[in-house]
Design an enzyme around this catalytic site. Structure first.
Site, PDB file in Angstrom:
ATOM      1  CG  HIS A 457      -5.825  36.765  56.485  1.00  0.00           C
ATOM      2  ND1 HIS A 457      -7.120  37.179  56.612  1.00  0.00           N
ATOM      3  CD2 HIS A 457      -5.507  36.969  55.086  1.00  0.00           C
ATOM      4  CE1 HIS A 457      -7.352  37.613  55.354  1.00  0.00           C
ATOM      5  NE2 HIS A 457      -6.687  37.229  54.561  1.00  0.00           N
ATOM      6  CB  CYS A 838       7.639  45.745  52.674  1.00  0.00           C
ATOM      7  SG  CYS A 838       8.343  44.277  52.428  1.00  0.00           S
TER       8      CYS A 838
END
Length: 882
Positions: A457, A838
């Site tokens: 993250h 992506c």
């Protein structure tokens, strides 16, 4: 192996050339090339890189020994000098030189051939005894250090003791008798360490030094340099044996280093430094302060103009900025080396653009002269290169997001926001980050985490924000508002510096430099856009686009500024990170009934519509790919602080705890997330689809051209996509009818589960596009948790189990094969099916090249990596033309 191992250069001709770098190394190949050009180069010979490989495997063959001996005789003949001769002794330098420049990483020995007798001959011939004895003491020191492992410092101690005794300030103050005394002291140091006398036989000196230079290919610093710079596939170093020319003869002699252009800025300015009455090591060692090259023009205009002429010839010949070493011996100029100069990112771009305007390069050649890594330097602050080598890191983690940052340590996002609001620079230090930390991450100058990997993250969010991040720094032990790194303790408010480009952590504040974007960069990148837009496959113009991963209007604006031609990934969950939206999103998550959930979703829908309108406005006339909700729901609920949420929902805290606990899973990354949420809670995806299309229609009605692409994540079976596509179309048709307006749209999916890649032909029936989510695809293919790879992947890399970290560089052999299978199967069903990538690999140069070769149409990456991807994409097109 070739039949020839040693290549001579001298007397205006050479047996090698610049095209033979793989055999002669960069230095040897360029010495041969300069010789053939008629540039004054001291004669010598180069022992090829093939011999380095053989030396590492046990020694020299008899053929190699014979060739070296023959070339020694040839060198003696050409120079009219002879090893060990008491009337005219031959002295040589022995230098390394790999095919790829590795400055300072391997070993050099100068003045080889001197001994206790030939030093007197040199003194007599030169008429300068001080020069002779100074050269001899330098040779003993270098031979002892490089060849025999006698610590350099032990020689320096003897030098300093004599200077202190006589109260000399500089090495050049030493008299002849001082140098003679120093030679004897050096020999004692040598014998004490090696248990043998310093060798008198020049051939013994030479063979030992050749072996040491070959051996330096595998010294620790050379191995580390190759690892850092990903230098692979070389045979080894070559060895260059070259007759000495002396810059320390006297005041009519000198030595220097120069660049044909400024290596920091790229300015077309003859840049360099030199010292009179010195040898090369004096310039680079910092023992004496060198003079600027410009002063040579007034001090010795004849030599300066000759050097200027050589510089122009070499730059025009190599068609690149040159880094040159020269020596002036008794008023005569000699070139000892030329190579394409190392340069900053700023300089690389300016030099490339200028060489095109000067007619030396084509635009495509210029594009190949700048590396994506150099371009990346232009977009991030970095530690001042002038001080970098003097810094010692206290810890090292993963270089998760490039750039450097320094500031006060804070350990909570709340403190980061509070102190930042006071105008203070802070670094957020966390064991790991979560979506709740977004405010503090945004406020901080950079992020340091104790755990996590390159796609954790912290890493992903930091790259999206353009903030430096060092992740997975295992040495960091956090306790409350303090941390321990090894033996060092840091409390909140202490200042540290992180370098997200290297993963290093430093105590205190380091000076940062902020590269500036220039007009040259825009012009340079426009050339890359032209190349990619005209890319062809099988005679058909296909193009190769670069989009950006952007979640908010401000991200989209930044993406446009960096040259993105659309958004390839808008993660809708990131839109819920601000406090107001998060509150309602949590209300939806913990709802006990469908009615409660739908009520919360209605409030969220209005907020989402505004978000999508904001992005569509910025990306007017460009496509926007929007991924529906992907992560597990429990990531959005608070950990222990449930009081405020319970109060808002009018629920009991204990009751709320039970509900939140029910959402938690043993392995959430493989659990109830992505399209599985859309199947089990269809109202969530219904709301998001309605918000996307409603926002798009509103923009359309205001004259804004919109091209929404709805992306359904984590599809593993065709039926998941079939059900969710059909439901989405129902919602869209209802909105079209309600607004009496229709717009173009697409519905596609992410290929991020191996099964999806293997059944891509089935899935393609219901997809308008594929986008490969390589973060998850890598995680599921390897079975590695991307948040925990920091605990073992470094070991795997050091032991060569893995060639590269698969979360940084796309694994072509495994993950890449799945992508290729999916491309082939998908295009078999729909030949024009648009395909993109992506994941974080979309901003990595090697991965981009694989993506292009595999047939994908575009890449998408964080906004700050868009320029890098634009260049890497163009280079991929150029390299892979048939």
């Amino acid at each position: 192996m070739s039949n020839k191992y040693v290549y001579f250069f001298g007397e205006g001709s050479a047996e090698g050339s610049a095209s033979m770098k793989h055999l002669l190394g960069g230095k040897g190949a360029n010495l041969a090339e300069m010789t053939n050009l008629g540039i004054p180069v001291p004669p010598g010979f180069t022992i090829s890189t093939e011999v380095c490989r053989d030396y590492a495997n046990g020694g020299y063959s008899t053929d190699v020994v014979k060739e070296i001996e023959n070339n020694i005789l040839k060198l003696e003949s050409v120079t009219g000098k002879k090893f060990g001769d008491l009337s005219n002794p031959l002295l040589v330098s022995v230098r390394s030189g790999a095919a790829i420049s590795m400055p300072g990483m391997m070993d050099t020995v100068l003045n080889l051939g001197l001994n206790s007798q030939s030093v007197n001959a040199v003194a007599s011939i030169s008429g300068n005894p001080r020069f002779a004895w100074d050269s001899y003491r330098r040779f003993i020191q270098m031979f002892g250090d490089v060849v025999m492992g006698v610590p350099h410092s032990q020689f320096e101690e003897k030098l300093e003791s004599i200077k202190a005794f006589h109260k000399y300030e500089s090495d050049t103050d030493l008299k002849v008798d001082d140098l003679k005394e120093l030679v004897e002291l050096y020999k004692i140091v040598y014998k004490n360490k090696t248990n043998e006398d310093f060798p008198e036989d020049p051939l013994k000196q030479l063979w030992a030094t050749i072996g040491a230079v070959f051996g330096s290919w595998d010294n620790e610093r050379a191995i580390k340099y190759r690892s850092i710079n990903k230098i692979e596939g070389l045979l080894g170093t070559a060895v260059n044996v070259q007759s000495m020319v002396f810059g320390n003869y006297g005041d009519d002699s000198g030595t220097g280093v120069c660049f044909s252009r400024d290596p920091s800025t790229g300015e077309n300015y003859f840049y360099g430094e030199y010292l009179m009455n010195a040898q090369g090591e004096d310039v680079v060692a910092g023992i004496r302060t060198p003079q600027k090259l410009s002063t040579l023009e007034t001090g010795n205009p004849s030599i300066y103009n000759e050097l200027l002429s050589v510089k122009n010839r070499l730059e025009n010949h190599y068609r690149d900025m040159q880094d040159m070493e020269f020596t002036i011996e008794k008023g005569k100029l000699f070139l000892l080396q030329t190579r394409n100069g190392k340069r900053t990112g700023q300089a690389a771009v300016r030099v490339a653009v200028d060489l095109v305007s000067e007619g030396l390069l084509t635009k495509e050649e210029a594009l190949m002269r700048v590396t994506p890594q150099q371009l990346d330097q232009l977009l991030h602050p970095m530690i001042d290169p002038k001080i970098l080598n003097s810094l010692k890191p206290v810890a090292k983690g993963l270089n998760a997001s490039p750039g450097a940052a320094c500031g006060e340590i804070v350990f909570s996002p709340e403190d980061a926001e509070a102190k930042s609001a006071q105008g203070r620079s802070v670094l957020l230090v966390r064991r790991e980050t979560s979506p709740e930390d977004i405010g503090g991450m945004n406020a901080a100058e950079g992020i340091l985490t104790a755990t996590g990997g390159m796609t954790s993250h912290a890493a992903v969010v930091a790259r999206g924000m353009g903030k430096p991040c060092v992740a997975g720094c295992k040495a960091v032990e956090i306790s409350g508002k303090a941390m321990k790194i090894g033996k060092d303790y840091f409390k909140e408010g202490d200042i540290i510096t992180i370098d997200g480009s290297t993963g290093n952590v430093y105590s205190g504040k380091c000076n940062l430099v902020y590269p500036t974007l220039t007009g040259e960069l825009k012009e340079f990148l426009s050339w890359s856009d032209d190349v990619r837009s005209n890319a062809e496959r099988d005679g058909v113009k296909t193009g190769f686009d670069v989009r950006a991963n952007a979640d908010l209007p401000i991200d989209a604006k930044r993406a446009l500024e960096f040259g993105a031609v659309g958004i390839g990934l808008c993660r809708t969950e990131h839109m819920f990170f601000d406090e107001e939206k998060l509150e309602h999103f949590r209300r939806m998550i913990v709802a006990d009934s469908l009615t409660e959930r739908v009520d919360a979703l209605q409030t969220i829908k209005e907020m989402q519509i505004k978000d999508f309108i904001g992005i569509f406005e910025v990306m007017n006339n460009l496509p926007v790919t929007i991924r529906l909700l992907d992560p597990p729901l429990h990531e959005f609920v608070p950990g222990d602080e449930l009081g405020s949420l319970a109060k808002m929902l009018h629920k009991d805290v204990d009751e709320l705890k039970v509900r939140i606990e029910s959402l938690k899973e043993q392995n959430p990354m493989l659990g109830h997330r992505g399209c599985r949420l859309g199947i089990t809670y269809p109202e969530i995806y219904d709301m998001q689809v309605e918000a996307i299309i409603s926002g798009a229609i509103e923009c359309h009605n205001r004259g804004i051209k919109v091209f929404p692409e709805i992306m359904i994540p984590l599809v593993g079976t065709v039926n998941e996509l079939k059900i969710l596509r059909e439901r989405a179309i129902e919602v869209i048709d209802k909105i079209f009818k309600e607004f009496s307006c229709e717009i173009q749209y697409k519905i596609g999916t992410m290929i991020e589960i191996p099964r999806a890649a293997l059944t891509a032909d089935e899935i393609a029936e219901y997809a308008d596009f594929f986008s490969f989510g390589t973060n998850d695809l890598t995680q599921m293919t390897f079975g590695y948790s991307r948040d925990d790879v920091g605990s073992f992947v470094p070991e795997y890399l050091s032991k060569k189990i893995l060639k590269e970290d698969p979360f940084q560089v796309l694994d072509e052999d495994g993950v890449g094969k799945l992508i290729k299978i999916a491309v082939d199967k998908g295009r078999f069903v729909k030949p024009q099916l648009k395909m993109s990538i992506c994941g974080e690999h979309g901003g990595e140069a090697k991965s981009i090249e694989f993506v292009y070769k595999t047939g994908l149409n575009l890449v998408s990456c964080s906004p700050f990596r868009v320029p890098l991807a634009r260049l890497a994409g163009a280079q991929s097109v150029i390299r892979n033309r048939i």
